[in-house]
Scaffold this motif. Structure first.
Motif: not given
Length: 149
Positions: A65-89
């Motif tokens: 959400v922070a990546g979307i709000l500040i319009r920085v794609v790498p931050v949003g992509a990092l957030g998505f990657a953390v979400m996927v990794g957390a769910a898998a873990y």
């Protein structure tokens, strides 16, 4: 707020015998409840993994959400990657050997296979009933022979 120290006092032999008798009586009266009351380290590990996975999932959502709000794609992509990794873990098996495999016994219990036996039985015909392909071939032969299942 008072600061209390916990003091553990060992049980006497009589108290230990009484406790053992109570445990045996509980196991005899309600074995399902008694089995749930036994501390299971695997269950505790699963709860910790789930809790940590949930916390990391929330952190990932916040980062996305922070990546979307500040319009920085790498931050949003990092957030998505953390979400996927957390769910898998959170949902991954807790044991070092992966998911525990086993076979259902006639009495309804489960006989677990250890890793060595799994590897050995995964080979060609090394298992007690032969390999997968041998069992398929035996079934095919039974069908062709007309003996059915």
């Amino acid at each position: 707020m008072t600061n209390r120290r916990e003091v553990t006092v060992p049980l006497s032999e009589r108290e230990q015998r009484l406790l053992e008798q109570m445990e045996e009586a509980l196991s005899a009266d309600d074995p399902k409840f008694a089995s749930h009351m036994v501390a299971d380290p695997a269950r505790a590990r699963a709860r910790r993994r789930l809790a940590l996975g949930a916390v990391l999932l929330v952190v990932g959502v916040a980062t996305l959400v922070a990546g979307i709000l500040i319009r920085v794609v790498p931050v949003g992509a990092l957030g998505f990657a953390v979400m996927v990794g957390a769910a898998a873990y959170a949902v991954s098996p807790t044991g070092p050997g992966g998911p525990s495999l086993g076979s259902v016994q006639p009495d309804g219990g489960v006989q677990r296979l250890n890793r060595r036996r799994r590897r050995r039985s995964a080979g060609r015909g090394n298992g007690p009933q032969g390999g997968f392909m041998q069992r398929v071939e035996q079934r095919w032969e039974r069908r062709r022979g007309g003996s059915g299942w």
